[in-house]
Write an enzyme that holds these catalytic residues in place. Structure first.
Site: not given
Length: 416
Positions: A57-58, A119, A124, A195-196
């Site tokens: 993830t980031c 959360f 993921q 994106g998200k």
């Protein structure tokens, strides 16, 4: 019958790096896109690894899996990213067995998130597990552990207020814009990437700025159009990016590209420009700051913006940790039982073999031998003996591996 027991020479590890020690640039080097994740899982399978889960993830890139040595897993990350072993050794972590289990619980429940109570990571983990399972890389241990973490995450979300209030990178970015850009409702805002994080930022921008000059650009135009339709926004082609950058007062970059997509070469500015880069790896070249009037803010800076909401969340950490301990204890009990169950089953088979031999001998020796009664009595004795051994192995003070080895040695049995 499938043997779901972990061989004694294998250990459960969590290896990776996160925002705690690795800055955005280093995290970018180790980031894994969807193709890289699949390639990593294929390599793991070819290496004979039986169960593995990878998340990127980031804020973190991590592997959870079984190996003889953690370097097997570190190598998988380095082989499939732009990171090196040397760089990993400076910022990476390695957790083993119970520590690795503890780490997954803290990550999955938002206690280890850059913004406490976020959360997003649990989805993921779910997706990563499904991916691993589809490739035959998820054993019973991993499935049970992931389900336990999901259960803990759900309970913490519903039973505590650790995720209350609006605190996220996307929300923090909008708060930054509101505090630092005057007359924001009349400024031109460009969102590049849907994106998200991009979607969440866009929704927050519409909600809090009352701005009707928000333009969306995405490499895949239909994704931008889908989001724009919901929020009544403008969509432009990717080919018009350089033109829209000239018009913009604020640019939010949230793409998933592996290399910078915005640099000073495509900026032909006639007014000040605020750029927020919410991407990992960074998608805005830092050379844009060489241009007069450009302010570049990265997500790591935004994540440090704490407010009253975040302080309130900290009050709920003990309640969250209590839930984790409860569910973790259930998992550890299951894990212990799973570890010694094959030995207890082998012991029962051994005792049944002794019983059968002895009953056969006595039936030939004793004229009025009651085999049915002897069978019942013998079975009860065997059940009591195996129960005593099982209770001993369940005891928290028992050294399970040593006890299993002793039982197998004394009774000359081999767990399968």
């Amino acid at each position: 019958m499938e043997n779901n027991n972990v061989p004694k020479h294998l250990y459960f590890y969590s290896v990776g790096l996160s925002y705690k020690k690795a800055d955005a640039e280093v995290r970018g080097q180790f980031s894994l896109d969807a193709v890289a994740k699949t390639r990593l899982l294929e390599q793991a399978k070819n290496d004979g690894i039986e169960s593995l889960l990878v998340t990127s993830t980031c804020n973190r890139t991590e592997i959870y899996g079984f190996a003889e040595h953690p370097f097997q897993l570190i190598k998988l990350i380095c082989d499939n990213s732009n990171g090196s072993v040397d760089a990993f050794q400076k910022v990476g972590f390695v957790y083993k067995n119970q520590e690795a289990i503890n780490h997954m619980f803290r990550v999955g429940t938002g206690l280890d998130s850059q913004i406490l109570g976020d959360f997003e990571i649990i989805s993921q983990i779910k997706t990563s597990f499904t991916h691993s399972k589809s490739m035959g890389l998820a054993n019973a241990f991993m499935e049970r552990l992931v389900n336990a973490v999901i259960q803990a995450s759900k309970r913490i979300k519903t039973e505590t207020e650790i995720s209350s209030g609006a605190t996220s990178v996307s929300f923090a970015s909008v708060q930054y814009i509101l505090k630092n850009v005057e007359d924001i409702s009349n400024k031109n805002i460009l969102l590049f990437g849907t994106g998200k994080i991009g979607r969440n930022t866009c929704e927050n921008l519409v909600k809090h700025t009352k701005n009707e000059h928000i333009t969306l650009i995405n490499r895949t135009k239909d994704k931008a159009e889908k989001l724009a339709g919901k929020l009544n926004l403008i969509v432009k082609d990717y080919s018009e990016l350089h033109l829209e950058l000239q018009k913009a007062d604020v640019v939010v970059v949230a793409t998933g590209a592996q290399n910078p997509t915005v640099d000073k070469a495509i900026l032909n500015l006639k007014k000040p420009l605020l750029i927020l880069d919410l991407s990992i790896p960074k998608n805005v070249n830092e050379n844009v700051e060489e241009l007069e009037g450009v302010t570049l803010i990265h997500m790591d800076y935004l994540s440090q913006l704490t407010d009253e909401t975040l302080e309130n969340r900290k009050l709920h950490i003990p309640a969250a940790e209590a839930i984790i301990e409860e569910i973790k204890e259930e998992f550890v009990t299951w894990m212990k039982g799973r570890k010694f169950a094959p030995t207890i089953n082998a012991l029962k088979e051994k005792l049944n073999a002794i019983k059968a031999s002895e009953l056969d001998f006595q039936s030939k020796k004793i004229a009025d031998f009651n085999e049915e009664q002897a069978e019942i009595i013998s079975n009860r004795i065997i059940q009591k003996i195996t129960t005593h051994f099982a209770n001993h192995l369940k005891d928290d003070d028992t050294m399970v591996d040593e006890s299993i080895e002793w039982i197998e040695k004394v009774f000359k049995i081999k767990a399968s």
